[in-house]
Enzyme design. Structure first.
Site, PDB file in Angstrom:
ATOM      1  CE  LYS A  49      -3.705  -2.638   2.051  1.00  0.00           C
ATOM      2  NZ  LYS A  49      -4.430  -3.096   3.243  1.00  0.00           N
ATOM      3  CD  GLN A  54      -3.317  -4.673   6.420  1.00  0.00           C
ATOM      4  OE1 GLN A  54      -3.211  -3.744   5.631  1.00  0.00           O
ATOM      5  NE2 GLN A  54      -3.969  -5.791   6.117  1.00  0.00           N
ATOM      6  CG  ASP A  71      -9.768  -0.558   4.470  1.00  0.00           C
ATOM      7  OD1 ASP A  71      -9.472  -0.836   3.297  1.00  0.00           O
ATOM      8  OD2 ASP A  71      -9.049  -0.823   5.450  1.00  0.00           O
TER       9      ASP A  71
END
Ligand code: NDP
Length: 285
Positions: free
Chosen positions: A53, A97, A120
């Site tokens: 990422k 994460q 997200d």
């Protein structure tokens, strides 16, 4: 009948290069997209994802801010950091994460992210917007799958779609996106009866099970589109999906490989959401 291998890496590269041009143009308007990536603990797979990422941010010109916290970090400390980032103008997107260590409640953490920075799309506000047909951010993995289906050239309208897996991050939002494109969606899970029969009926199969090569070629209707979300590391370190690629490609009309299918698309969609977040925060949603 030949089977088309849907190359997620190539498609992701194309999307990222479009985003790069968009970011260059935004910078001239004084918009500098930034993404905060938080990792807690030392999970090797998580480390790999976070590095990918960060690398994608660099490629596109998005500023990334990494916060690597110890395995024993407490929930309050993590939420404290998120609150700080929620108020930081340089940070347009916040990514935590997953999975998080046991002492931290994932739901509480996700709920603490400002929905406007929730790139997200896991926050209940964004989940609700998706469910009601007014999404701001599309969840990255399912959005990447939709792009890959588009690449196959198939029109989802009226198609039998079978999603295997019902997690909040993949299976459920996947079903909603397919439904929004007029697919007829069946969501399967570990308690589904006659799973093979359900899969055999599908024109479009999305596998998000987390079990190596669980779906075999003989489960698949000839000509179906097969999208493999699974990432499973075998003992010899080899990565395989949830679909047995070699047998499936003999019957499918299009299939995604693992690696190089859904994975790179997930990251491209995260980048897209971050750029969108930066624009929205500057110009107002
Ligand atoms: P989860 O473990 O949260 O969900 C797995 C789902 O599969 C559950 O709904 C479970 O059912 C179902 N399942 C388990 N066993 C069976 C079975 N025997 N028959 C039918 N269904 C079954 O996983 P995720 O959704 O988070 O991830 C799925 C896979 O996708 C993993 O391999 C993960 O690594 C990968 N992944 C890949 C991403 C990418 O970018 N490519 C991003 C995110 C995930 P039940 O609900 O009944 O337990």
């Amino acid at each position: 009948m030949g089977c088309k291998v849907l190359n997620g890496r190539e498609l992701a590269t194309r999307i990222k290069s479009e985003l790069k041009s968009e970011v260059e143009a935004l910078k001239k308007k004084g918009i500098f997209p930034g993404l905060a990536v938080i990792i807690v603990g030392n999970d090797p797979a998580s480390r790999v994802y976070v590095n990918s990422k960060k690398k994608a941010c660099e490629e596109i010109g998005i500023q990334s801010f990494e916060y690597a916290l110890d395995e024993d970090t407490g929930e309050e400390e993590l939420i404290g950091l998120i609150n700080k980032l929620n108020k930081d103008d340089k940070v347009n997107g916040i990514l935590v994460q997953l999975p998080l260590p046991k002492q931290i409640n994932e739901d509480k953490v996700i709920n603490s992210i400002d929905p406007k920075k929730d790139v997200d799309a896991f926050h209940p506000v964004n989940v609700g917007k998706l469910m009601t047909g007014n999404p701001v951010f599309l969840p990255c993995t399912p959005a990447g799958v939709m792009e890959l289906i588009k690449e196959s050239g198939i029109d989802i309208t009226g198609k039998e779609c079978v999603v295997i897996g019902r997690s909040n991050i993949v299976g459920k939002p996947m079903a909603v996106l397919l439904l929004s494109q007029n697919g007829t969606v069946t969501v399967c899970h570990s308690k589904t009866a006659n799973l093979e029969e359900k899969i055999k009926n599908a024109d479009i199969i999305v596998a998000a099970v987390g079990k190596p090569e669980f779906i075999k070629g003989n489960f698949i209707k000839p000509g179906a589109i097969v999208i493999d979300v699974g990432i499973n590391r075998l003992e010899g370190k080899k990565l395989v999906g949830d679909v047995e690629f070699e047998t499936a490609k003999e019957v499918a009309s299009a299939i995604t490989p693992v690696p190089g299918g859904v994975g790179p698309m997930t990251i491209a969609m995260l980048m897209k959401n971050t750029v969108k977040a930066a624009v929205f925060q500057k110009e107002g949603i």
